[in-house]
Design an enzyme around this catalytic site. Structure first.
Site, PDB file in Angstrom:
ATOM      1  N   THR A 149       0.451  -0.904   0.175  1.00  0.00           N
ATOM      2  CA  THR A 149      -0.323   0.008   0.071  1.00  0.00           C
ATOM      3  C   THR A 149       0.579   1.040  -0.157  1.00  0.00           C
ATOM      4  O   THR A 149       1.558   1.301   0.605  1.00  0.00           O
ATOM      5  CB  THR A 149      -1.018  -0.235   1.072  1.00  0.00           C
ATOM      6  N   ARG A 150       0.340   2.547  -1.046  1.00  0.00           N
ATOM      7  CA  ARG A 150       0.766   3.611  -0.780  1.00  0.00           C
ATOM      8  C   ARG A 150      -0.118   4.681   0.233  1.00  0.00           C
ATOM      9  O   ARG A 150       0.034   5.125   0.037  1.00  0.00           O
ATOM     10  CB  ARG A 150       1.880   4.019  -1.758  1.00  0.00           C
ATOM     11  N   HIS A 170      -9.597  -1.250   2.239  1.00  0.00           N
ATOM     12  CA  HIS A 170      -8.850  -2.316   2.636  1.00  0.00           C
ATOM     13  C   HIS A 170      -8.708  -3.509   3.500  1.00  0.00           C
ATOM     14  O   HIS A 170      -8.317  -4.753   3.528  1.00  0.00           O
ATOM     15  CB  HIS A 170      -7.246  -1.637   2.740  1.00  0.00           C
ATOM     16  N   ARG A 204      -7.600  -3.283  -6.900  1.00  0.00           N
ATOM     17  CA  ARG A 204      -8.123  -2.954  -8.643  1.00  0.00           C
ATOM     18  C   ARG A 204      -6.695  -2.095  -8.752  1.00  0.00           C
ATOM     19  O   ARG A 204      -6.687  -1.133  -7.710  1.00  0.00           O
ATOM     20  CB  ARG A 204      -9.196  -2.355  -8.470  1.00  0.00           C
ATOM     21  N   HIS A 242      -8.235   2.363   4.703  1.00  0.00           N
ATOM     22  CA  HIS A 242      -9.583   2.567   4.278  1.00  0.00           C
ATOM     23  C   HIS A 242     -10.249   1.044   5.144  1.00  0.00           C
ATOM     24  O   HIS A 242      -9.775   0.217   4.518  1.00  0.00           O
ATOM     25  CB  HIS A 242     -10.077   3.523   3.122  1.00  0.00           C
TER      26      HIS A 242
END
Length: 576
Positions: A385-386, A393, A479, A390
Protein backbone atom coordinates in the site's frame (compact mmCIF):
# COMPACT_ATOMS: atom_id res chain seq x y z
CA UNK A 1 12.82 -40.60 -5.33
CA UNK A 2 16.26 -40.87 -6.94
CA UNK A 3 18.06 -37.93 -8.47
CA UNK A 4 17.97 -37.22 -12.20
CA UNK A 5 19.23 -34.85 -14.87
CA UNK A 6 17.12 -32.88 -17.34
CA UNK A 7 19.41 -31.92 -20.22
CA UNK A 8 17.97 -29.12 -22.37
CA UNK A 9 19.56 -28.71 -25.78
CA UNK A 10 18.73 -26.47 -28.72
CA UNK A 11 19.88 -23.39 -30.58
CA UNK A 12 20.41 -20.00 -28.94
CA UNK A 13 17.02 -18.41 -28.28
CA UNK A 14 15.07 -21.66 -28.60
CA UNK A 15 13.66 -21.38 -25.07
CA UNK A 16 15.96 -23.63 -23.04
CA UNK A 17 16.46 -21.21 -20.15
CA UNK A 18 12.81 -20.19 -20.08
CA UNK A 19 11.59 -23.77 -19.90
CA UNK A 20 14.25 -24.67 -17.33
CA UNK A 21 13.06 -21.83 -15.11
CA UNK A 22 9.41 -22.83 -15.53
CA UNK A 23 10.19 -26.49 -14.88
CA UNK A 24 12.34 -25.73 -11.82
CA UNK A 25 9.52 -23.63 -10.32
CA UNK A 26 7.02 -26.42 -10.87
CA UNK A 27 9.32 -29.09 -9.43
CA UNK A 28 10.05 -27.00 -6.35
CA UNK A 29 6.30 -26.72 -5.89
CA UNK A 30 6.28 -30.52 -5.77
CA UNK A 31 9.02 -30.54 -3.12
CA UNK A 32 11.78 -31.60 -5.54
CA UNK A 33 15.19 -30.04 -4.87
CA UNK A 34 16.43 -28.46 -8.10
CA UNK A 35 19.71 -26.90 -9.26
CA UNK A 36 19.85 -25.19 -12.67
CA UNK A 37 23.15 -25.04 -14.58
CA UNK A 38 22.56 -22.23 -17.09
CA UNK A 39 24.94 -22.03 -20.04
CA UNK A 40 25.83 -18.36 -19.62
CA UNK A 41 26.38 -18.68 -15.87
CA UNK A 42 28.59 -21.73 -16.33
CA UNK A 43 30.66 -19.85 -18.92
CA UNK A 44 31.12 -17.00 -16.44
CA UNK A 45 32.15 -19.21 -13.52
CA UNK A 46 32.91 -22.89 -14.14
CA UNK A 47 34.25 -22.49 -17.68
CA UNK A 48 35.73 -19.01 -17.57
CA UNK A 49 38.54 -18.71 -20.14
CA UNK A 50 37.25 -21.34 -22.55
CA UNK A 51 36.60 -20.28 -26.13
CA UNK A 52 34.20 -21.66 -28.72
CA UNK A 53 36.33 -24.13 -30.61
CA UNK A 54 34.96 -27.68 -30.73
CA UNK A 55 37.48 -28.77 -28.10
CA UNK A 56 36.56 -25.94 -25.76
CA UNK A 57 32.84 -26.52 -26.26
CA UNK A 58 33.30 -30.22 -25.43
CA UNK A 59 35.28 -29.32 -22.31
CA UNK A 60 32.51 -26.95 -21.23
CA UNK A 61 29.87 -29.68 -21.65
CA UNK A 62 31.99 -32.23 -19.76
CA UNK A 63 32.27 -29.83 -16.85
CA UNK A 64 28.52 -29.22 -16.86
CA UNK A 65 27.89 -32.97 -17.04
CA UNK A 66 30.22 -33.70 -14.15
CA UNK A 67 28.52 -31.19 -11.86
CA UNK A 68 25.07 -32.37 -12.97
CA UNK A 69 26.03 -35.97 -12.15
CA UNK A 70 27.12 -34.95 -8.63
CA UNK A 71 23.84 -33.09 -8.06
CA UNK A 72 21.78 -36.06 -9.25
CA UNK A 73 23.87 -38.46 -7.15
CA UNK A 74 22.89 -36.43 -4.07
CA UNK A 75 19.22 -37.16 -4.83
CA UNK A 76 18.33 -33.81 -6.43
CA UNK A 77 17.35 -32.75 -9.94
CA UNK A 78 20.03 -31.06 -12.07
CA UNK A 79 18.91 -29.07 -15.10
CA UNK A 80 21.29 -27.95 -17.80
CA UNK A 81 20.40 -25.21 -20.25
CA UNK A 82 23.39 -24.99 -22.59
CA UNK A 83 23.31 -25.25 -26.39
CA UNK A 84 25.48 -28.43 -26.29
CA UNK A 85 25.56 -28.60 -30.10
CA UNK A 86 27.42 -31.87 -30.66
CA UNK A 87 25.68 -35.24 -30.44
CA UNK A 88 28.75 -37.27 -29.43
CA UNK A 89 29.46 -35.24 -26.30
CA UNK A 90 25.78 -35.32 -25.27
CA UNK A 91 25.73 -39.10 -25.73
CA UNK A 92 28.90 -39.31 -23.64
CA UNK A 93 27.07 -37.54 -20.79
CA UNK A 94 24.06 -39.82 -21.19
CA UNK A 95 26.31 -42.88 -20.82
CA UNK A 96 27.86 -41.53 -17.62
CA UNK A 97 24.76 -40.14 -15.90
CA UNK A 98 21.96 -42.41 -14.65
CA UNK A 99 18.40 -41.11 -15.06
CA UNK A 100 19.27 -38.80 -17.97
CA UNK A 101 16.38 -37.00 -19.70
CA UNK A 102 17.20 -35.13 -22.90
CA UNK A 103 14.81 -32.33 -23.92
CA UNK A 104 15.30 -30.99 -27.44
CA UNK A 105 14.01 -27.43 -27.94
CA UNK A 106 13.32 -27.29 -31.66
CA UNK A 107 12.86 -23.88 -33.28
CA UNK A 108 13.33 -22.71 -36.87
CA UNK A 109 16.04 -20.21 -37.83
CA UNK A 110 13.51 -17.63 -39.17
CA UNK A 111 11.66 -17.60 -35.83
CA UNK A 112 14.94 -17.43 -33.88
CA UNK A 113 16.05 -14.51 -36.04
CA UNK A 114 12.79 -12.69 -35.39
CA UNK A 115 13.07 -13.27 -31.62
CA UNK A 116 16.71 -12.18 -31.38
CA UNK A 117 16.66 -8.75 -29.72
CA UNK A 118 20.40 -8.19 -30.25
CA UNK A 119 20.36 -9.15 -33.93
CA UNK A 120 23.05 -11.86 -33.62
CA UNK A 121 21.40 -14.23 -36.09
CA UNK A 122 21.12 -11.49 -38.71
CA UNK A 123 24.79 -10.63 -38.21
CA UNK A 124 25.76 -14.30 -38.47
CA UNK A 125 23.69 -14.78 -41.62
CA UNK A 126 25.38 -11.69 -43.08
CA UNK A 127 28.81 -13.11 -42.25
CA UNK A 128 29.57 -10.46 -39.61
CA UNK A 129 29.86 -13.09 -36.84
CA UNK A 130 31.85 -16.29 -37.42
CA UNK A 131 31.39 -19.75 -35.86
CA UNK A 132 27.82 -19.05 -34.82
CA UNK A 133 25.98 -22.26 -33.90
CA UNK A 134 23.29 -23.16 -36.38
CA UNK A 135 24.60 -20.80 -39.08
CA UNK A 136 28.24 -21.54 -39.90
CA UNK A 137 28.99 -23.89 -36.99
CA UNK A 138 26.98 -27.11 -36.87
CA UNK A 139 24.20 -27.98 -34.48
CA UNK A 140 23.56 -31.73 -34.39
CA UNK A 141 19.97 -32.30 -33.34
CA UNK A 142 19.26 -35.28 -31.04
CA UNK A 143 18.00 -38.42 -32.76
CA UNK A 144 16.12 -40.01 -29.86
CA UNK A 145 15.55 -37.48 -27.08
CA UNK A 146 13.07 -38.29 -24.34
CA UNK A 147 11.14 -35.10 -25.15
CA UNK A 148 10.91 -32.84 -28.20
CA UNK A 149 9.26 -29.44 -27.73
CA UNK A 150 8.58 -27.25 -30.76
CA UNK A 151 8.94 -23.80 -29.25
CA UNK A 152 8.11 -22.07 -32.54
CA UNK A 153 4.71 -23.78 -32.65
CA UNK A 154 3.75 -24.48 -29.02
CA UNK A 155 3.08 -22.19 -26.10
CA UNK A 156 5.52 -22.31 -23.19
CA UNK A 157 2.81 -23.97 -21.12
CA UNK A 158 2.26 -26.71 -23.73
CA UNK A 159 5.99 -27.43 -23.86
CA UNK A 160 6.21 -27.54 -20.07
CA UNK A 161 3.27 -29.96 -19.91
CA UNK A 162 5.09 -32.35 -22.28
CA UNK A 163 8.20 -32.37 -20.11
CA UNK A 164 6.25 -32.86 -16.88
CA UNK A 165 4.28 -35.72 -18.39
CA UNK A 166 7.48 -37.54 -19.36
CA UNK A 167 9.08 -37.03 -15.92
CA UNK A 168 5.91 -38.33 -14.26
CA UNK A 169 5.81 -41.29 -16.63
CA UNK A 170 9.43 -42.15 -15.80
CA UNK A 171 8.63 -41.93 -12.08
CA UNK A 172 11.19 -39.20 -11.43
CA UNK A 173 8.68 -36.71 -9.97
CA UNK A 174 5.43 -37.00 -8.00
CA UNK A 175 2.27 -36.32 -9.91
CA UNK A 176 0.47 -33.07 -9.10
CA UNK A 177 -1.59 -33.74 -5.98
CA UNK A 178 0.60 -36.68 -4.96
CA UNK A 179 2.48 -34.60 -2.38
CA UNK A 180 0.82 -32.23 0.06
CA UNK A 181 2.74 -29.11 -0.94
CA UNK A 182 0.94 -25.93 -1.99
CA UNK A 183 1.66 -24.78 -5.57
CA UNK A 184 4.61 -22.45 -5.57
CA UNK A 185 5.21 -22.87 -1.85
CA UNK A 186 7.92 -25.52 -1.72
CA UNK A 187 9.61 -25.78 1.66
CA UNK A 188 12.51 -23.41 2.25
CA UNK A 189 14.35 -25.10 5.08
CA UNK A 190 12.93 -26.97 8.00
CA UNK A 191 10.49 -24.21 8.94
CA UNK A 192 8.59 -24.54 5.65
CA UNK A 193 8.66 -20.92 4.42
CA UNK A 194 8.37 -20.21 0.73
CA UNK A 195 11.73 -20.15 -1.10
CA UNK A 196 13.07 -16.77 -2.27
CA UNK A 197 12.74 -15.98 -5.97
CA UNK A 198 15.41 -17.97 -7.76
CA UNK A 199 15.94 -20.18 -4.71
CA UNK A 200 18.44 -18.08 -2.73
CA UNK A 201 18.13 -14.91 -0.67
CA UNK A 202 20.83 -12.55 -1.95
CA UNK A 203 22.94 -10.37 0.35
CA UNK A 204 25.39 -7.86 -1.13
CA UNK A 205 26.68 -6.30 2.12
CA UNK A 206 30.42 -6.42 2.78
CA UNK A 207 31.77 -6.44 6.30
CA UNK A 208 34.98 -6.40 8.31
CA UNK A 209 38.35 -6.39 6.56
CA UNK A 210 36.74 -6.82 3.15
CA UNK A 211 34.65 -3.71 3.72
CA UNK A 212 37.68 -1.66 4.82
CA UNK A 213 39.70 -2.77 1.79
CA UNK A 214 36.85 -2.08 -0.62
CA UNK A 215 36.19 1.36 0.88
CA UNK A 216 39.85 2.24 0.48
CA UNK A 217 39.93 1.04 -3.14
CA UNK A 218 36.73 2.95 -3.91
CA UNK A 219 38.51 6.24 -3.25
CA UNK A 220 40.43 5.88 -6.51
CA UNK A 221 37.57 4.68 -8.69
CA UNK A 222 35.45 6.66 -11.17
CA UNK A 223 32.21 7.77 -9.54
CA UNK A 224 28.57 7.22 -10.51
CA UNK A 225 26.09 9.48 -8.73
CA UNK A 226 22.89 7.90 -7.46
CA UNK A 227 19.50 9.60 -7.37
CA UNK A 228 16.64 8.91 -4.98
CA UNK A 229 15.40 5.87 -6.90
CA UNK A 230 18.77 4.24 -7.50
CA UNK A 231 19.69 4.80 -3.85
CA UNK A 232 16.67 2.72 -2.86
CA UNK A 233 17.46 0.15 -5.56
CA UNK A 234 20.97 -0.29 -4.10
CA UNK A 235 19.46 -0.98 -0.69
CA UNK A 236 16.81 -3.35 -2.03
CA UNK A 237 19.45 -5.33 -3.92
CA UNK A 238 21.73 -5.37 -0.87
CA UNK A 239 19.13 -6.84 1.51
CA UNK A 240 17.84 -9.40 -1.00
CA UNK A 241 14.42 -7.84 -1.59
CA UNK A 242 15.20 -7.95 -5.33
CA UNK A 243 16.61 -11.51 -5.26
CA UNK A 244 17.97 -13.03 -7.46
CA UNK A 245 19.46 -9.71 -8.69
CA UNK A 246 22.99 -9.16 -7.45
CA UNK A 247 23.31 -5.75 -9.03
CA UNK A 248 22.00 -3.58 -11.84
CA UNK A 249 20.89 -5.40 -14.98
CA UNK A 250 23.05 -6.11 -18.00
CA UNK A 251 21.66 -5.53 -21.49
CA UNK A 252 20.73 -9.21 -21.86
CA UNK A 253 18.56 -9.20 -18.74
CA UNK A 254 17.23 -5.73 -19.53
CA UNK A 255 16.14 -6.54 -23.09
CA UNK A 256 14.47 -9.76 -22.09
CA UNK A 257 12.66 -8.15 -19.15
CA UNK A 258 11.40 -5.29 -21.32
CA UNK A 259 10.19 -7.58 -24.11
CA UNK A 260 9.18 -10.78 -22.28
CA UNK A 261 9.04 -10.07 -18.52
CA UNK A 262 11.79 -12.61 -17.89
CA UNK A 263 15.44 -12.49 -16.93
CA UNK A 264 17.94 -13.90 -19.40
CA UNK A 265 17.84 -17.24 -17.55
CA UNK A 266 14.05 -17.43 -18.05
CA UNK A 267 13.02 -16.57 -14.50
CA UNK A 268 9.92 -14.32 -14.36
CA UNK A 269 10.77 -10.66 -13.70
CA UNK A 270 8.67 -7.72 -14.81
CA UNK A 271 10.58 -4.47 -14.12
CA UNK A 272 13.96 -3.28 -15.44
CA UNK A 273 16.34 -2.43 -12.58
CA UNK A 274 18.87 -0.23 -14.33
CA UNK A 275 21.57 2.33 -13.64
CA UNK A 276 21.60 5.29 -16.03
CA UNK A 277 24.58 7.61 -16.42
CA UNK A 278 25.31 10.79 -18.37
CA UNK A 279 27.36 10.87 -21.57
CA UNK A 280 30.25 12.43 -19.68
CA UNK A 281 30.18 9.83 -16.91
CA UNK A 282 29.90 6.97 -19.43
CA UNK A 283 33.13 8.01 -21.15
CA UNK A 284 35.10 7.28 -17.98
CA UNK A 285 33.55 3.86 -17.34
CA UNK A 286 35.10 0.68 -18.73
CA UNK A 287 33.49 -2.76 -18.87
CA UNK A 288 35.52 -5.14 -16.71
CA UNK A 289 36.52 -2.38 -14.29
CA UNK A 290 34.93 -1.04 -11.12
CA UNK A 291 33.19 2.21 -10.25
CA UNK A 292 32.10 3.75 -6.96
CA UNK A 293 28.43 4.55 -6.30
CA UNK A 294 27.94 7.87 -4.53
CA UNK A 295 24.81 8.78 -2.57
CA UNK A 296 23.26 12.23 -2.79
CA UNK A 297 24.91 13.26 0.48
CA UNK A 298 28.37 12.58 -0.97
CA UNK A 299 29.12 9.23 0.70
CA UNK A 300 30.50 6.32 -1.31
CA UNK A 301 28.02 3.58 -0.46
CA UNK A 302 28.80 0.77 -2.91
CA UNK A 303 31.10 -0.46 -5.66
CA UNK A 304 29.87 -1.87 -8.97
CA UNK A 305 31.85 -4.30 -11.12
CA UNK A 306 30.87 -3.18 -14.60
CA UNK A 307 29.96 -5.98 -16.98
CA UNK A 308 28.00 -4.04 -19.58
CA UNK A 309 27.46 -0.58 -21.04
CA UNK A 310 24.86 0.21 -23.68
CA UNK A 311 22.38 2.73 -25.04
CA UNK A 312 18.80 1.68 -24.38
CA UNK A 313 15.81 2.40 -26.56
CA UNK A 314 13.86 4.40 -23.97
CA UNK A 315 10.82 4.78 -26.21
CA UNK A 316 10.54 1.00 -26.38
CA UNK A 317 11.08 0.67 -22.64
CA UNK A 318 8.40 3.25 -21.88
CA UNK A 319 5.85 1.67 -24.20
CA UNK A 320 6.44 -1.89 -22.99
CA UNK A 321 6.74 -1.17 -19.26
CA UNK A 322 4.34 1.76 -18.79
CA UNK A 323 2.14 1.27 -21.89
CA UNK A 324 2.71 4.89 -22.89
CA UNK A 325 5.44 7.27 -23.95
CA UNK A 326 3.69 10.33 -22.49
CA UNK A 327 5.88 12.20 -20.05
CA UNK A 328 2.74 13.11 -18.07
CA UNK A 329 3.10 9.60 -16.69
CA UNK A 330 5.47 9.87 -13.67
CA UNK A 331 7.31 6.66 -14.55
CA UNK A 332 7.94 7.81 -18.10
CA UNK A 333 8.92 11.29 -16.90
CA UNK A 334 11.58 9.77 -14.63
CA UNK A 335 12.80 7.41 -17.36
CA UNK A 336 13.26 10.22 -19.88
CA UNK A 337 15.01 12.42 -17.32
CA UNK A 338 17.84 9.96 -16.69
CA UNK A 339 21.11 9.62 -18.58
CA UNK A 340 21.21 8.10 -22.09
CA UNK A 341 23.63 5.28 -21.22
CA UNK A 342 22.94 2.28 -18.98
CA UNK A 343 25.62 0.35 -17.10
CA UNK A 344 25.20 -3.04 -15.47
CA UNK A 345 27.06 -5.20 -13.01
CA UNK A 346 27.09 -6.78 -9.58
CA UNK A 347 27.37 -4.45 -6.60
CA UNK A 348 28.95 -4.75 -3.18
CA UNK A 349 27.43 -2.45 -0.62
CA UNK A 350 29.39 -0.67 2.09
CA UNK A 351 26.57 1.15 3.88
CA UNK A 352 22.96 2.18 3.50
CA UNK A 353 22.47 4.96 0.98
CA UNK A 354 19.76 6.57 3.15
CA UNK A 355 18.99 6.29 6.85
CA UNK A 356 15.78 4.42 7.61
CA UNK A 357 12.82 6.79 8.08
CA UNK A 358 11.12 4.30 10.44
CA UNK A 359 13.79 2.20 12.21
CA UNK A 360 11.30 0.41 14.45
CA UNK A 361 9.54 -1.01 11.40
CA UNK A 362 12.55 -1.53 9.16
CA UNK A 363 12.97 -5.28 8.59
CA UNK A 364 14.99 -6.93 5.84
CA UNK A 365 13.74 -10.09 4.11
CA UNK A 366 16.02 -12.17 6.36
CA UNK A 367 14.45 -10.58 9.44
CA UNK A 368 10.82 -10.98 8.32
CA UNK A 369 11.52 -14.59 7.41
CA UNK A 370 12.97 -15.20 10.86
CA UNK A 371 9.93 -13.53 12.42
CA UNK A 372 7.49 -15.70 10.44
CA UNK A 373 9.43 -18.85 11.31
CA UNK A 374 9.46 -17.93 15.01
CA UNK A 375 5.70 -17.35 14.92
CA UNK A 376 5.20 -20.70 13.21
CA UNK A 377 3.49 -19.07 10.21
CA UNK A 378 3.58 -20.91 6.88
CA UNK A 379 0.98 -19.00 4.88
CA UNK A 380 1.66 -15.25 5.02
CA UNK A 381 -0.26 -12.73 2.94
CA UNK A 382 1.45 -9.50 1.95
CA UNK A 383 -0.41 -6.23 1.43
CA UNK A 384 1.29 -3.51 -0.61
CA UNK A 385 0.00 0.00 0.00
CA UNK A 386 0.97 3.61 -0.50
CA UNK A 387 -2.30 4.96 0.91
CA UNK A 388 -4.04 4.97 4.30
CA UNK A 389 -6.04 1.80 4.93
CA UNK A 390 -9.76 2.51 4.65
CA UNK A 391 -12.61 0.10 5.35
CA UNK A 392 -12.37 -1.49 1.89
CA UNK A 393 -8.67 -2.29 2.42
CA UNK A 394 -9.40 -3.53 5.92
CA UNK A 395 -12.06 -5.84 4.52
CA UNK A 396 -9.84 -7.47 1.89
CA UNK A 397 -6.86 -7.87 4.23
CA UNK A 398 -9.04 -9.55 6.84
CA UNK A 399 -10.68 -11.75 4.21
CA UNK A 400 -7.21 -12.84 3.07
CA UNK A 401 -6.17 -13.43 6.67
CA UNK A 402 -8.97 -15.96 7.05
CA UNK A 403 -7.02 -18.38 4.82
CA UNK A 404 -3.53 -17.42 6.03
CA UNK A 405 -1.61 -17.62 9.29
CA UNK A 406 -0.49 -14.02 9.27
CA UNK A 407 -0.74 -10.69 7.46
CA UNK A 408 2.18 -8.39 6.65
CA UNK A 409 1.06 -4.82 6.04
CA UNK A 410 3.97 -3.63 3.93
CA UNK A 411 3.65 0.06 3.00
CA UNK A 412 5.97 1.50 0.38
CA UNK A 413 7.92 4.38 1.94
CA UNK A 414 10.40 5.19 -0.83
CA UNK A 415 10.02 7.87 -3.48
CA UNK A 416 6.41 8.61 -4.49
CA UNK A 417 4.56 11.41 -6.30
CA UNK A 418 4.46 14.78 -4.54
CA UNK A 419 0.68 14.60 -4.11
CA UNK A 420 0.72 11.18 -2.43
CA UNK A 421 0.04 11.19 1.32
CA UNK A 422 3.39 11.42 3.18
CA UNK A 423 4.74 8.20 4.64
CA UNK A 424 4.85 9.48 8.22
CA UNK A 425 1.14 10.30 8.11
CA UNK A 426 0.30 6.92 6.64
CA UNK A 427 2.37 5.12 9.26
CA UNK A 428 0.39 6.79 12.07
CA UNK A 429 -2.81 5.63 10.37
CA UNK A 430 -1.55 2.03 10.17
CA UNK A 431 -0.48 2.05 13.82
CA UNK A 432 -3.89 3.33 14.97
CA UNK A 433 -5.79 0.87 12.84
CA UNK A 434 -3.79 -2.16 13.94
CA UNK A 435 -4.05 -1.13 17.60
CA UNK A 436 -7.86 -0.98 17.48
CA UNK A 437 -9.17 -3.22 14.71
CA UNK A 438 -6.79 -6.13 14.03
CA UNK A 439 -5.71 -9.13 16.11
CA UNK A 440 -2.22 -7.86 16.89
CA UNK A 441 -0.70 -11.33 17.13
CA UNK A 442 -1.68 -11.99 13.50
CA UNK A 443 -0.34 -8.80 11.88
CA UNK A 444 3.15 -7.49 11.20
CA UNK A 445 3.64 -3.86 10.16
CA UNK A 446 6.93 -3.49 8.29
CA UNK A 447 8.15 -0.92 5.76
CA UNK A 448 9.06 -1.53 2.12
CA UNK A 449 11.75 1.09 1.35
CA UNK A 450 11.48 0.89 -2.44
CA UNK A 451 10.66 3.65 -4.91
CA UNK A 452 7.26 3.70 -6.56
CA UNK A 453 7.38 3.23 -10.33
CA UNK A 454 3.65 3.53 -11.17
CA UNK A 455 3.94 0.74 -13.75
CA UNK A 456 0.52 -0.73 -13.04
CA UNK A 457 0.25 -4.41 -14.02
CA UNK A 458 4.00 -4.94 -14.37
CA UNK A 459 4.63 -3.39 -10.99
CA UNK A 460 2.02 -5.67 -9.44
CA UNK A 461 4.05 -8.68 -10.58
CA UNK A 462 7.21 -6.98 -9.31
CA UNK A 463 5.62 -6.26 -5.91
CA UNK A 464 4.53 -9.89 -5.61
CA UNK A 465 8.03 -11.21 -6.36
CA UNK A 466 9.57 -8.86 -3.80
CA UNK A 467 7.07 -9.97 -1.13
CA UNK A 468 7.93 -13.58 -1.94
CA UNK A 469 11.52 -12.69 -1.02
CA UNK A 470 10.27 -11.29 2.29
CA UNK A 471 8.65 -14.68 2.98
CA UNK A 472 5.04 -14.11 1.86
CA UNK A 473 3.27 -17.06 0.27
CA UNK A 474 0.25 -14.98 -0.84
CA UNK A 475 -0.11 -11.45 -2.17
CA UNK A 476 -3.19 -9.22 -2.39
CA UNK A 477 -3.89 -7.71 -5.82
CA UNK A 478 -6.70 -5.20 -5.76
CA UNK A 479 -8.10 -2.96 -8.43
CA UNK A 480 -5.76 -0.62 -10.32
CA UNK A 481 -2.69 -1.94 -8.50
CA UNK A 482 0.22 0.54 -8.79
CA UNK A 483 -1.81 2.54 -11.27
CA UNK A 484 -1.80 6.22 -12.05
CA UNK A 485 -4.19 8.27 -14.17
CA UNK A 486 -6.06 6.34 -16.87
CA UNK A 487 -3.15 4.38 -18.30
CA UNK A 488 -4.29 0.95 -17.10
CA UNK A 489 -7.59 -0.88 -16.91
CA UNK A 490 -9.18 -1.45 -13.51
CA UNK A 491 -8.24 -5.13 -13.32
CA UNK A 492 -5.32 -5.28 -15.78
CA UNK A 493 -2.90 -6.12 -12.97
CA UNK A 494 -4.91 -9.17 -11.95
CA UNK A 495 -5.10 -10.36 -15.54
CA UNK A 496 -1.34 -10.07 -16.08
CA UNK A 497 -0.70 -12.75 -13.45
CA UNK A 498 -2.26 -15.17 -15.96
CA UNK A 499 0.76 -14.62 -18.24
CA UNK A 500 2.69 -17.02 -16.01
CA UNK A 501 1.96 -20.69 -15.53
CA UNK A 502 1.00 -22.01 -12.07
CA UNK A 503 4.04 -22.27 -9.85
CA UNK A 504 6.29 -20.01 -11.94
CA UNK A 505 6.00 -16.97 -9.72
CA UNK A 506 5.92 -19.14 -6.63
CA UNK A 507 3.61 -16.77 -4.77
CA UNK A 508 -0.18 -16.99 -4.90
CA UNK A 509 -2.02 -13.83 -5.99
CA UNK A 510 -5.29 -13.13 -4.16
CA UNK A 511 -7.39 -11.04 -6.54
CA UNK A 512 -10.13 -8.86 -5.07
CA UNK A 513 -12.81 -6.75 -6.68
CA UNK A 514 -13.65 -3.26 -5.49
CA UNK A 515 -14.98 -3.44 -1.92
CA UNK A 516 -17.60 -1.16 -0.38
CA UNK A 517 -20.13 -0.94 2.44
CA UNK A 518 -23.42 -2.44 1.25
CA UNK A 519 -26.59 -0.94 2.66
CA UNK A 520 -28.44 -4.06 1.49
CA UNK A 521 -26.47 -6.57 3.54
CA UNK A 522 -25.31 -4.11 6.20
CA UNK A 523 -21.65 -5.05 5.89
CA UNK A 524 -18.53 -4.67 3.76
CA UNK A 525 -18.85 -6.59 0.50
CA UNK A 526 -18.09 -6.66 -3.23
CA UNK A 527 -20.30 -7.00 -6.28
CA UNK A 528 -19.79 -10.75 -5.96
CA UNK A 529 -21.35 -10.92 -2.51
CA UNK A 530 -23.89 -8.10 -2.21
CA UNK A 531 -26.91 -7.37 -4.42
CA UNK A 532 -27.92 -3.84 -5.34
CA UNK A 533 -26.65 -1.04 -7.52
CA UNK A 534 -24.38 1.96 -6.85
CA UNK A 535 -27.11 3.69 -4.84
CA UNK A 536 -26.85 0.94 -2.21
CA UNK A 537 -23.07 1.26 -1.86
CA UNK A 538 -20.99 3.61 0.31
CA UNK A 539 -18.12 4.02 -2.11
CA UNK A 540 -16.59 7.51 -2.14
CA UNK A 541 -14.07 8.77 -4.67
CA UNK A 542 -10.62 9.86 -3.55
CA UNK A 543 -11.39 13.43 -4.61
CA UNK A 544 -14.60 13.49 -2.57
CA UNK A 545 -12.82 12.16 0.52
CA UNK A 546 -10.01 14.73 0.22
CA UNK A 547 -12.57 17.55 -0.01
CA UNK A 548 -14.31 16.32 3.14
CA UNK A 549 -11.04 15.99 5.05
CA UNK A 550 -9.92 19.47 3.99
CA UNK A 551 -13.16 20.85 5.42
CA UNK A 552 -12.50 18.93 8.64
CA UNK A 553 -15.42 16.57 8.04
CA UNK A 554 -15.22 12.90 8.98
CA UNK A 555 -16.16 10.57 6.10
CA UNK A 556 -18.92 8.07 6.92
CA UNK A 557 -17.70 5.36 9.32
CA UNK A 558 -18.68 2.82 6.67
CA UNK A 559 -15.89 4.27 4.49
CA UNK A 560 -13.15 5.10 6.99
CA UNK A 561 -12.47 4.41 10.63
CA UNK A 562 -12.80 7.72 12.53
CA UNK A 563 -9.34 7.34 14.10
CA UNK A 564 -7.77 7.20 10.62
CA UNK A 565 -9.84 10.12 9.35
CA UNK A 566 -8.81 12.33 12.31
CA UNK A 567 -5.12 11.71 11.62
CA UNK A 568 -5.62 12.71 7.97
CA UNK A 569 -7.58 15.86 8.91
CA UNK A 570 -4.85 16.91 11.32
CA UNK A 571 -2.17 16.30 8.68
CA UNK A 572 -4.03 18.35 6.07
CA UNK A 573 -4.50 21.25 8.49
CA UNK A 574 -0.80 21.27 9.38
CA UNK A 575 0.19 21.34 5.69
CA UNK A 576 -2.20 24.14 4.74
Amino acid sequence: MSGFVVWFTGLSGAGKSTLAAMLSAELRARAVHVEVLDGDEVRTNLSKGLGFSKEDRDTNIRRIGYVAKLIARSGACAMTAAISPYKAIRDEQRAQIPHFVEVYCSCSIPVLTERDAKGLYKKALAGEIKNFTGIDDPYEAPENPEVVVHTDKETKEESLAKILAKLEELGYIPRRGGVAVAPGAAAAGARGLIAPHGGELVSRWVEGAEKAALAERAKGLPVIDLDERTESDVEMIAVGAFSPLRGFMSSKDYLRVVREMRLENGLPWSMPITLAVSEQAAEGLRVGAEAALRARDGRIVAVIELNDKWRPNKELEAQEVFRTTETKHPGVAYLMSTGPVYVGGEIRVLERPVASPFPAYDRSPAVTRAYFAEKGWRRIVGFQTRNPIHRAHEFITKTALEICDGLMIHPLVGATKSDDIPADVRMRCYEELIANYYVKDRVLLSIYPAAMRYAGPREAIFHAIARKNYGCSHFIVGRDHAGVGNYYGTYDAQELFNAFSPGELGIQPLCFENAFYSKVVGAMATAKTAPGDASTQVNLSGTKVREMLQRGELPPPEFSRPEVARILIEAMRSRS
